[in-house]
Design an enzyme around this catalytic site. Structure first.
Site, PDB file in Angstrom:
ATOM      1  CG  HIS A 116      -1.913   1.007   1.265  1.00  0.00           C
ATOM      2  ND1 HIS A 116      -2.834   1.163   0.276  1.00  0.00           N
ATOM      3  CD2 HIS A 116      -2.199   1.954   2.019  1.00  0.00           C
ATOM      4  CE1 HIS A 116      -3.566   2.111   0.630  1.00  0.00           C
ATOM      5  NE2 HIS A 116      -3.223   3.120   1.738  1.00  0.00           N
ATOM      6  CG  HIS A 118      -3.016   9.399  -0.412  1.00  0.00           C
ATOM      7  ND1 HIS A 118      -3.648  10.207   0.470  1.00  0.00           N
ATOM      8  CD2 HIS A 118      -3.927   8.225  -0.677  1.00  0.00           C
ATOM      9  CE1 HIS A 118      -4.949   9.375   1.012  1.00  0.00           C
ATOM     10  NE2 HIS A 118      -4.975   8.458   0.294  1.00  0.00           N
TER      11      HIS A 118
END
Length: 224
Positions: free
Chosen positions: A1, A45
């Site tokens: 991740h 992100h």
């Protein structure tokens, strides 16, 4: 991740260092992309620079060159472009790319992602919370696997979206399940498998294409 990140080892999330560590360990990589002011896909992100760079302001108002010169906190890494990361990974491990569009940049971000992936030969899939972004990828890069990410779409968590849009997006899992059942029922009686492949051909099935934009069903995408 977001790569094999470990801030204690100066490997921040979505960094070249984190991706290199994942490759060395043989792990698949999930990463995020945001759109830049000059239409490129940047690996990052958050919508804003505060948490990972220590600066204020939105990512989307900066050019790729500006962002690429910014260091990630507590590391020697700079913010990479998607093309840079693709060059590093080069098919060594599988990639899963989440397109973090802001529900008003879907077409541009999908175009930037598809362009970067045009010559990429490694195993890769894309996903997004925005059905419109996924639908754009179906058109721009139909051979790349894609998926729709979803959640509860609570009003407090999605303050930039009108409540009516959150309500439609919240219905996606139920609508997709019901649509797939409707598609599969008569075909199971005909001996067609649920995987959607008949004599080597990909199937089509009726799912909501992008309720974000329209609130109603549209043309079905390719299965897979």
């Amino acid at each position: 991740h977001r790569g094999y990140h470990d801030q204690t080892r100066r490997r921040p999330e979505n960094s070249v260092s984190a991706f290199r560590a994942a490759i060395e360990a043989g792990y698949g990589i999930e990463l995020d992309v945001q759109l830049t002011a000059d239409g490129q896909a940047m690996v990052f992100h958050d919508e804003t620079l505060d948490r990972m760079v220590g600066r204020t302001g939105a990512v989307v108002v900066r050019t790729a060159a500006e962002l690429g010169a910014m260091g990630l906190v507590d590391s020697d890494d700079l913010i990479p472009t998607l093309s840079q990361v693709l060059g590093l990974v080069a098919g060594k491990v599988p990639l899963l790319i989440e397109m973090k569009d802001q529900f008003d940049t879907a077409g541009k971000l999908a175009a930037a992602t598809a362009k970067a992936l045009a010559s990429y030969a490694g195993p890769v899939a894309v996903m997004s919370f925005n059905p419109q972004c996924v639908a754009e990828m179906a058109t721009l890069a139909p051979t790349i696997a894609r998926g729709l990410t979803t959640e509860r779409f609570d009003y407090d968590d999605w303050v930039a979206l009108p409540h009516s849009v959150c309500d439609r997006l919240r219905e996606i899992p139920r609508l997709r399940r019901n649509a797939l059942k409707l598609y599969l029922a008569p075909r199971r009686r005909s001996g067609i498998s649920a995987c959607g492949r008949v004599e080597g051909q990909r199937c089509r099935y009726p799912v909501l294409d992008h309720p974000f934009a329209t609130g109603r069903g549209k043309r079905p995408p390719n299965c897979g």
